[in-house]
Design an enzyme around this catalytic site. Structure first.
Site, mmCIF file in Angstrom:
data_model
loop_
_atom_site.group_PDB
_atom_site.id
_atom_site.type_symbol
_atom_site.label_atom_id
_atom_site.label_comp_id
_atom_site.label_asym_id
_atom_site.label_seq_id
_atom_site.Cartn_x
_atom_site.Cartn_y
_atom_site.Cartn_z
ATOM 1 N N CYS A 2 -29.503 14.795 -12.917
ATOM 2 C CA CYS A 2 -29.651 14.725 -11.521
ATOM 3 C C CYS A 2 -30.857 15.139 -10.718
ATOM 4 C CB CYS A 2 -28.455 15.377 -10.712
ATOM 5 S SG CYS A 2 -28.602 15.331 -9.002
ATOM 6 N N GLU A 3 -31.396 14.088 -10.088
ATOM 7 C CA GLU A 3 -33.052 14.441 -9.468
ATOM 8 C C GLU A 3 -32.798 15.247 -8.531
ATOM 9 O OE1 GLU A 3 -34.008 10.647 -6.611
ATOM 10 O OE2 GLU A 3 -34.629 10.604 -8.829
ATOM 11 N N HIS A 4 -31.529 15.527 -7.561
ATOM 12 C CA HIS A 4 -31.410 16.393 -6.620
ATOM 13 C C HIS A 4 -31.130 17.959 -6.856
ATOM 14 C CE1 HIS A 4 -29.545 12.395 -5.114
ATOM 15 N NE2 HIS A 4 -30.779 12.381 -4.813
ATOM 16 N N HIS A 5 -30.504 18.183 -8.194
ATOM 17 C CA HIS A 5 -30.459 19.637 -8.466
ATOM 18 C C HIS A 5 -30.823 20.045 -9.889
ATOM 19 C CE1 HIS A 5 -27.322 19.005 -5.316
ATOM 20 N NE2 HIS A 5 -27.991 20.163 -4.850
ATOM 21 N N GLN A 23 -27.626 7.703 -10.402
ATOM 22 C CA GLN A 23 -26.961 6.951 -11.587
ATOM 23 C C GLN A 23 -27.065 5.333 -10.926
ATOM 24 O OE1 GLN A 23 -22.824 8.234 -12.629
ATOM 25 N NE2 GLN A 23 -22.181 6.206 -12.976
ATOM 26 N N HIS A 60 -21.195 14.136 -13.329
ATOM 27 C CA HIS A 60 -22.419 14.785 -12.520
ATOM 28 C C HIS A 60 -21.930 16.319 -12.377
ATOM 29 C CE1 HIS A 60 -24.185 11.234 -11.167
ATOM 30 N NE2 HIS A 60 -23.390 10.611 -11.728
ATOM 31 N N CYS A 65 -23.698 18.583 -10.991
ATOM 32 C CA CYS A 65 -23.778 18.846 -9.570
ATOM 33 C C CYS A 65 -22.680 18.569 -8.831
ATOM 34 C CB CYS A 65 -25.028 17.894 -8.978
ATOM 35 S SG CYS A 65 -24.612 16.318 -8.704
#
Length: 225
Positions: free
Chosen positions: A117-120, A158, A186, A188
């Protein structure tokens, strides 16, 4: 924080957005000079920076178990889990004439992939199901898996991953008759934040002949068999 201010997106601060799923476009956000630095130099720099992170967390980098960790992480980032960022790692694909004159859908299902995940920067683990109807050419089955893996091996969202796989297959196979379904968990969501370990996320792309209720139902039947 940027210059002492909390940045905003559409009127919301990033803290307010929190864990909300968002994507800025179908292309992975990259700097123009992303590949000016060699992979070896990137590994050296990442190792230095990761050692600083470990030091800030209070870990003893002189311990035999931890001493090599910065280098291991750097190698893993560049050569493995984020190798899909570099176009040089894109699979080379050969097409073949559809000599069997097979004109129905071809489905490659349950392609296991691991992304992040590019956020976490925590794992996304799932399965991709890919289908196409030949326009006169066919692709080796293993190349479908490799295309999925290539786009998965980068910081991802995704929805973007689904579209990137589909658009790449459209371009390679010269057809709109492409379908991609991704079913993933995910971390996250399951290991932090809401900590929901039972939910999964499904995204789809239906193009051309697949964008009809009958074809969608047929494809779903193959996948669930």
């Amino acid at each position: 924080m940027i210059n002492g201010n909390t940045p905003e997106l559409n009127g919301f601060t990033y803290d307010e957005i929190g864990d909300d799923h968002m994507s800025t476009g179908v292309d992975t956000p990259m700097k123009q000079n992303a590949f000016d630095m060699s992979d070896d130099d990137k590994k050296i720099r990442i190792a230095e920076l990761f050692a600083e992170i470990m030091d800030v967390m209070g870990l003893d980098l002189t311990d035999d178990s931890l001493r090599g960790t910065p280098n291991r992480v750097a190698k893993m980032y560049i050569d493995e889990i984020f190798s899909g960022l570099n176009p040089k790692n894109k699979p080379k694909v050969a097409l073949f004439d559809n000599k069997y004159q097979y004109n129905q859908m071809l489905v490659e299902k349950n392609i296991t992939f691991y992304s992040n995940c590019e956020h976490h920067f925590v794992p996304i683990i799932g399965k991709a199901h890919v289908a196409y109807i030949s326009s006169g050419k066919v692709i080796g089955l293993s190349k479908l898996n490799r295309i999925v893996q290539y786009f998965a091996k980068r910081p991802q969202v995704q929805e973007r991953l689904t579209n990137q796989i589909a658009l790449e297959l459209k371009k390679i196979l010269n057809t709109d008759d492409i379908a991609v379904i991704i079913d993933a968990k995910h971390l996250c969501v399951s290991s932090r934040g809401i900590k929901d370990d039972t939910s999964a996320t499904v995204t789809t792309y239906y193009g051309g002949a697949f964008n009809s209720p009958d074809k969608i139902a047929e494809l779903q039947n193959y996948i669930t068999q």
